[in-house]
Design an enzyme around this catalytic site. Sequence first.
Site, PDB file in Angstrom:
ATOM      1  N   HIS A  69      -3.923  -3.974  -5.988  1.00 45.17           N
ATOM      2  CA  HIS A  69      -2.668  -4.745  -5.940  1.00 45.17           C
ATOM      3  C   HIS A  69      -2.931  -6.203  -5.597  1.00 45.17           C
ATOM      4  CE1 HIS A  69      -2.111  -4.820  -1.450  1.00 45.17           C
ATOM      5  NE2 HIS A  69      -2.759  -3.666  -1.507  1.00 45.17           N
ATOM      6  N   ASP A 186      -6.812  -7.641   1.538  1.00 46.74           N
ATOM      7  CA  ASP A 186      -6.002  -6.497   1.125  1.00 46.74           C
ATOM      8  C   ASP A 186      -4.888  -7.038   0.221  1.00 46.74           C
ATOM      9  OD1 ASP A 186      -4.419  -4.211   0.969  1.00 46.74           O
ATOM     10  OD2 ASP A 186      -3.723  -4.349   3.042  1.00 46.74           O
ATOM     11  N   GLU A 220       2.892  -3.152  -3.951  1.00 47.29           N
ATOM     12  CA  GLU A 220       2.251  -2.140  -3.117  1.00 47.29           C
ATOM     13  C   GLU A 220       2.614  -2.304  -1.653  1.00 47.29           C
ATOM     14  OE1 GLU A 220      -0.767  -0.128  -0.637  1.00 47.29           O
ATOM     15  OE2 GLU A 220      -0.197  -2.241  -0.662  1.00 47.29           O
ATOM     16  N   GLU A 221       2.662  -3.533  -1.174  1.00 43.01           N
ATOM     17  CA  GLU A 221       2.890  -3.771   0.251  1.00 43.01           C
ATOM     18  C   GLU A 221       4.291  -3.372   0.712  1.00 43.01           C
ATOM     19  OE1 GLU A 221       0.755  -4.247   2.359  1.00 43.01           O
ATOM     20  OE2 GLU A 221      -0.948  -5.331   1.509  1.00 43.01           O
ATOM     21  N   ASP A 241      -8.536  -0.046  -3.039  1.00 44.13           N
ATOM     22  CA  ASP A 241      -7.831  -0.837  -2.039  1.00 44.13           C
ATOM     23  C   ASP A 241      -8.795  -1.103  -0.901  1.00 44.13           C
ATOM     24  OD1 ASP A 241      -5.767  -2.012  -0.471  1.00 44.13           O
ATOM     25  OD2 ASP A 241      -4.288  -0.669  -1.378  1.00 44.13           O
ATOM     26  N   HIS A 321      -4.361  -6.544   7.775  1.00 43.78           N
ATOM     27  CA  HIS A 321      -3.063  -7.206   7.914  1.00 43.78           C
ATOM     28  C   HIS A 321      -3.080  -8.348   8.931  1.00 43.78           C
ATOM     29  CE1 HIS A 321      -0.157  -4.142   5.862  1.00 43.78           C
ATOM     30  NE2 HIS A 321      -1.190  -4.475   5.103  1.00 43.78           N
TER      31      HIS A 321
END
Length: 343
Positions: A69, A186, A220-221, A241, A321
């Site tokens: 993603h 990510d 995706e998030e 991922d 994150h």
Amino acid sequence: MGKYTDYIMKTAQDLLSVPSPSGFTHMAADFVKKEFEKLGYEPQITQKGAVLVKLGGKDDKNAVVLAAHMDTLGGMVCQIMDNGHLKLTNIGGMNPNNAEAENCKVYTKSGKVYDATFQLENASVHVNGEYSDTKRTYETMEAILDEPVKNKEDVKKLGIMTGDFVCFDPRTVVTESGYIKSRFLDDKFSTAILLGYAKYLKEKEIQTERTIYVLITSYEEVGHGGCAAIPDGVTEMISVDMGCVGKGLECDETMVSICAKDSMGPYDYQVVSGLIKAAQENDIAFAVDVYPHYGSDVDAALKAGYDMKHGLIGPGVYASHGYERSHRDGAKNTLKLLKAYLG
């Protein structure tokens, strides 16, 4: 794999510089689409803004889709304060503790872009006696524009309004020792890995036994990236991922991680076993881990009702994150595992 790892590292840096929080991914989609076209493929942008491309292969009825993603975490203006500061709502899991004092940009609907900084309210330690005790939340923090605004009307005159996206500085750094540090590894790092794999197949003129598709998703998030655009004939989907690195896990940033289970449950036994076997037989540095607080595009696809086997791999990424870190060897080992497992 050195040539292709170099390409992955360069492409990752370029893609990381393109802002793309979920819902604001059109610039990243254009970048990814053009990169696939440079490699000689014919990608398409789906209605949801994902990039779908067929890499080739012999068996269309037993195809596999590799999903990464390009959407990231970010913010959105939800209120313009009377003093001209902006209240934000988070997009995805953008933690305010990790975002404090970060530079950001506000993208208006008219196309104008303004610099800002995300700060605690009343951010001067010499003025605010409660600075250390204040919990960092989106209620207590704000984006302060680098414009001479004094009130709400001044902000509106700039063309800023509720719903404008706020994109945070990735602060990408690549060290001489091979580490890459950045927000939003990510999953832009794995997006670059799949571009590297596509480059490898094209340049080596490899025709895999199974047809391979790549799907670079855009939501995706926020949980629904992989819900659509899976081509007919796909019997297996692998999310490429980030691999988790942290307390209680075996993976580090130089490895490829194979996920056995995430927050939705176990991954397909045959796929996980096949990935492990491929790694073992090809001397690939890998770890098998369970991710307790994690979801993927494969999870979203299964929830949408697709009937297929599923797996998840990716380079080890520390501080997910937040200000994330991985290594070129993590990219190399992920690429080697794709090659060993699929051809």
